[in-house]
Design a protein around this motif. Structure first.
Motif, mmCIF file in Angstrom:
data_model
loop_
_atom_site.group_PDB
_atom_site.id
_atom_site.type_symbol
_atom_site.label_atom_id
_atom_site.label_comp_id
_atom_site.label_asym_id
_atom_site.label_seq_id
_atom_site.Cartn_x
_atom_site.Cartn_y
_atom_site.Cartn_z
ATOM 1 N N GLY A 60 0.785 -1.226 0.000
ATOM 2 C CA GLY A 60 0.000 0.000 0.000
ATOM 3 C C GLY A 60 0.819 1.278 0.000
ATOM 4 N N LEU A 61 2.140 1.156 -0.207
ATOM 5 C CA LEU A 61 2.999 2.341 -0.186
ATOM 6 C C LEU A 61 3.065 3.042 -1.536
ATOM 7 C CD1 LEU A 61 5.958 1.088 2.023
ATOM 8 C CD2 LEU A 61 4.119 2.647 2.665
ATOM 9 N N VAL A 62 2.873 2.306 -2.607
ATOM 10 C CA VAL A 62 2.854 2.908 -3.942
ATOM 11 C C VAL A 62 1.634 2.401 -4.702
ATOM 12 C CG1 VAL A 62 5.382 2.998 -4.000
ATOM 13 C CG2 VAL A 62 4.198 1.111 -5.111
ATOM 14 N N THR A 63 1.270 3.132 -5.723
ATOM 15 C CA THR A 63 0.222 2.693 -6.638
ATOM 16 C C THR A 63 0.842 2.563 -8.024
ATOM 17 O OG1 THR A 63 -0.449 4.989 -7.081
ATOM 18 C CG2 THR A 63 -1.613 3.819 -5.330
ATOM 19 N N VAL A 72 4.024 7.301 -5.345
ATOM 20 C CA VAL A 72 3.841 7.136 -3.910
ATOM 21 C C VAL A 72 2.361 7.291 -3.587
ATOM 22 C CG1 VAL A 72 4.410 8.043 -1.627
ATOM 23 C CG2 VAL A 72 6.148 8.004 -3.430
ATOM 24 N N ALA A 73 1.826 6.339 -2.836
ATOM 25 C CA ALA A 73 0.395 6.337 -2.523
ATOM 26 C C ALA A 73 0.031 7.480 -1.588
ATOM 27 C CB ALA A 73 0.013 5.007 -1.894
ATOM 28 N N LYS A 74 -1.213 7.894 -1.673
ATOM 29 C CA LYS A 74 -1.715 8.920 -0.765
ATOM 30 C C LYS A 74 -1.860 8.331 0.625
ATOM 31 C CE LYS A 74 -4.310 11.638 -4.165
ATOM 32 N NZ LYS A 74 -5.648 12.171 -4.532
ATOM 33 N N GLN A 75 -1.717 9.192 1.636
ATOM 34 C CA GLN A 75 -1.895 8.771 3.011
ATOM 35 C C GLN A 75 -3.346 8.940 3.440
ATOM 36 O OE1 GLN A 75 1.527 9.947 5.721
ATOM 37 N NE2 GLN A 75 1.807 11.409 4.073
ATOM 38 N N ALA A 76 -3.666 8.354 4.577
ATOM 39 C CA ALA A 76 -5.002 8.527 5.139
ATOM 40 C C ALA A 76 -5.211 9.999 5.501
ATOM 41 C CB ALA A 76 -5.163 7.659 6.377
ATOM 42 N N PRO A 77 -6.441 10.517 5.378
ATOM 43 C CA PRO A 77 -6.697 11.900 5.792
ATOM 44 C C PRO A 77 -6.502 12.062 7.294
ATOM 45 C CG PRO A 77 -8.745 10.738 5.298
ATOM 46 C CD PRO A 77 -7.638 9.849 4.856
ATOM 47 N N ASP A 78 -6.327 13.307 7.734
ATOM 48 C CA ASP A 78 -6.053 13.575 9.144
ATOM 49 C C ASP A 78 -7.095 12.958 10.062
ATOM 50 O OD1 ASP A 78 -3.839 14.973 8.423
ATOM 51 O OD2 ASP A 78 -4.758 16.960 8.602
ATOM 52 N N SER A 79 -8.357 12.998 9.659
ATOM 53 C CA SER A 79 -9.430 12.489 10.513
ATOM 54 C C SER A 79 -9.288 10.994 10.772
ATOM 55 C CB SER A 79 -10.794 12.775 9.877
ATOM 56 O OG SER A 79 -10.866 12.191 8.580
ATOM 57 N N PHE A 83 -6.883 8.075 14.409
ATOM 58 C CA PHE A 83 -7.283 6.805 14.999
ATOM 59 C C PHE A 83 -6.316 5.679 14.667
ATOM 60 C CE2 PHE A 83 -11.349 9.149 14.508
ATOM 61 C CZ PHE A 83 -11.657 9.263 15.856
ATOM 62 N N LEU A 84 -5.497 5.865 13.654
ATOM 63 C CA LEU A 84 -4.555 4.814 13.272
ATOM 64 C C LEU A 84 -3.342 4.767 14.190
ATOM 65 C CD1 LEU A 84 -4.553 5.069 9.358
ATOM 66 C CD2 LEU A 84 -5.829 3.486 10.819
ATOM 67 N N ILE A 85 -2.939 5.917 14.717
ATOM 68 C CA ILE A 85 -1.749 5.958 15.565
ATOM 69 C C ILE A 85 -1.926 5.134 16.841
ATOM 70 C CG2 ILE A 85 -0.249 7.471 16.935
ATOM 71 C CD1 ILE A 85 -0.619 9.577 14.707
ATOM 72 N N PRO A 86 -3.067 5.229 17.546
ATOM 73 C CA PRO A 86 -3.242 4.348 18.712
ATOM 74 C C PRO A 86 -3.257 2.865 18.343
ATOM 75 C CG PRO A 86 -4.770 6.187 18.811
ATOM 76 C CD PRO A 86 -4.139 6.226 17.450
ATOM 77 N N GLY A 159 2.551 3.134 6.623
ATOM 78 C CA GLY A 159 2.478 3.801 5.324
ATOM 79 C C GLY A 159 1.386 4.843 5.261
ATOM 80 N N GLN A 160 0.326 4.627 6.044
ATOM 81 C CA GLN A 160 -0.791 5.566 6.062
ATOM 82 C C GLN A 160 -0.573 6.746 7.017
ATOM 83 O OE1 GLN A 160 -3.737 5.493 4.116
ATOM 84 N NE2 GLN A 160 -2.391 4.083 3.012
ATOM 85 N N VAL A 161 0.388 6.613 7.932
ATOM 86 C CA VAL A 161 0.627 7.691 8.905
ATOM 87 C C VAL A 161 2.068 8.173 8.858
ATOM 88 C CG1 VAL A 161 -1.184 6.865 10.464
ATOM 89 C CG2 VAL A 161 1.165 6.060 10.782
ATOM 90 N N ARG A 162 2.764 7.938 7.739
ATOM 91 C CA ARG A 162 4.199 8.240 7.684
ATOM 92 C C ARG A 162 4.495 9.713 7.897
ATOM 93 N NH1 ARG A 162 2.333 6.829 2.580
ATOM 94 N NH2 ARG A 162 2.585 8.372 0.921
ATOM 95 N N MET A 163 3.564 10.589 7.521
ATOM 96 C CA MET A 163 3.794 12.015 7.714
ATOM 97 C C MET A 163 3.871 12.369 9.205
ATOM 98 S SD MET A 163 4.451 14.774 6.169
ATOM 99 C CE MET A 163 4.002 14.335 4.484
ATOM 100 N N HIS A 164 3.261 11.528 10.050
ATOM 101 C CA HIS A 164 3.306 11.774 11.497
ATOM 102 C C HIS A 164 4.744 11.831 12.000
ATOM 103 C CE1 HIS A 164 2.641 11.275 15.801
ATOM 104 N NE2 HIS A 164 3.476 10.255 15.760
#
Length: 232
Positions: A60-63, A72-79, A83-86, A159-164
């Motif tokens: 899920g890191l690339v499309t 590079v795949a898009k990340q999950a939106p902030d909203s 919930f993914l970090i916990p 991969g979905q929260v890498r910007m964190h």
């Protein structure tokens, strides 16, 4: 060693390097990953590059798009990211507890090597490098558990929260504190108390406000579930 083993080893190394490139922000979200550039940068042939990109697409890191290559795949939106970090914290603490009794000199040497690279990146104000070593540190704990399915889930999640990782490091007044925090985690592990280590480790993953929101969401869902059962 057979030629097949050499090819598999090269592919594995290339997957690790490209994964780090994506997770650390070397490649930005939506940026094309051109095979020619990867071939030249890592001095490899096209075949392992193509196979590595296929694996990163599965994670899920690339499309990939026919005739257009990989991005590079898009990340999950902030909203959703909140919930993914916990969830990531739950997975990492579980992996630590699962493997704590198997902590060895070899594993501590691996931690020390990552910490050294992290320290050098902090001293150079290399945010991408710090993010790369931060992710490598947490990945090493997942890998200790030796559970391929757990590693796959964690890799997809991160991969979905890498910007964190990148954003949280910029919030530090002193970037060296990132290194100090991780060094303190390892020292806690050396103490040999699994519960103390798990608690200390958990407190340093993610945002506590996000955790509270996550727990509130679970409580809300459980309450709704009980209400439905009463009505039925």
């Amino acid at each position: 060693m057979s030629s097949d083993s050499v090819v598999r080893g090269l592919r594995h190394q290339l997957v690790d390097r490209l994964r780090s490139d994506v997770l650390s922000g070397y490649y930005a979200e939506g940026q094309p990953i051109r095979q020619d550039e990867v071939v030249a940068r890592y001095n490899v042939s096209r075949t392992p590059v193509r196979e590595a990109l296929i694996q990163l697409a599965e994670e899920g890191l690339v499309t990939t798009t026919p005739n257009r290559g990989a991005r590079v795949a898009k990340q999950a939106p902030d909203s959703i990211r909140e919930f993914l970090i916990p969830i990531r914290r739950i997975i990492e603490v579980y992996a630590l507890k699962l493997s704590f009794s198997r902590l060895s000199d070899e594993q501590f040497a691996r931690f020390d090597a990552i910490l050294q690279k992290m320290r050098e990146a902090c001293e150079a104000n290399d945010y991408a490098g710090v993010a790369e070593q931060d992710i490598a540190f947490h990945r090493s704990i997942i890998e200790m558990a030796d559970e391929p399915s757990l590693l796959k889930i964690w890799t997809t999640l991160v991969g979905q929260v890498r910007m964190h990782f990148q954003q949280s490091h910029r919030a530090y007044d002193d970037l060296m504190d990132v290194y100090r925090e991780h060094a303190a985690i390892v020292e806690t592990f050396r103490g040999g108390d699994v519960e103390e280590s798990a608690s200390y480790f958990a407190q340093r993953i993610g945002d506590t406000d996000a955790s509270a929101m996550f727990e509130d969401l679970l409580i809300s869902k459980k309450s709704k579930g009980r209400t439905r059962r009463k009505k039925s």
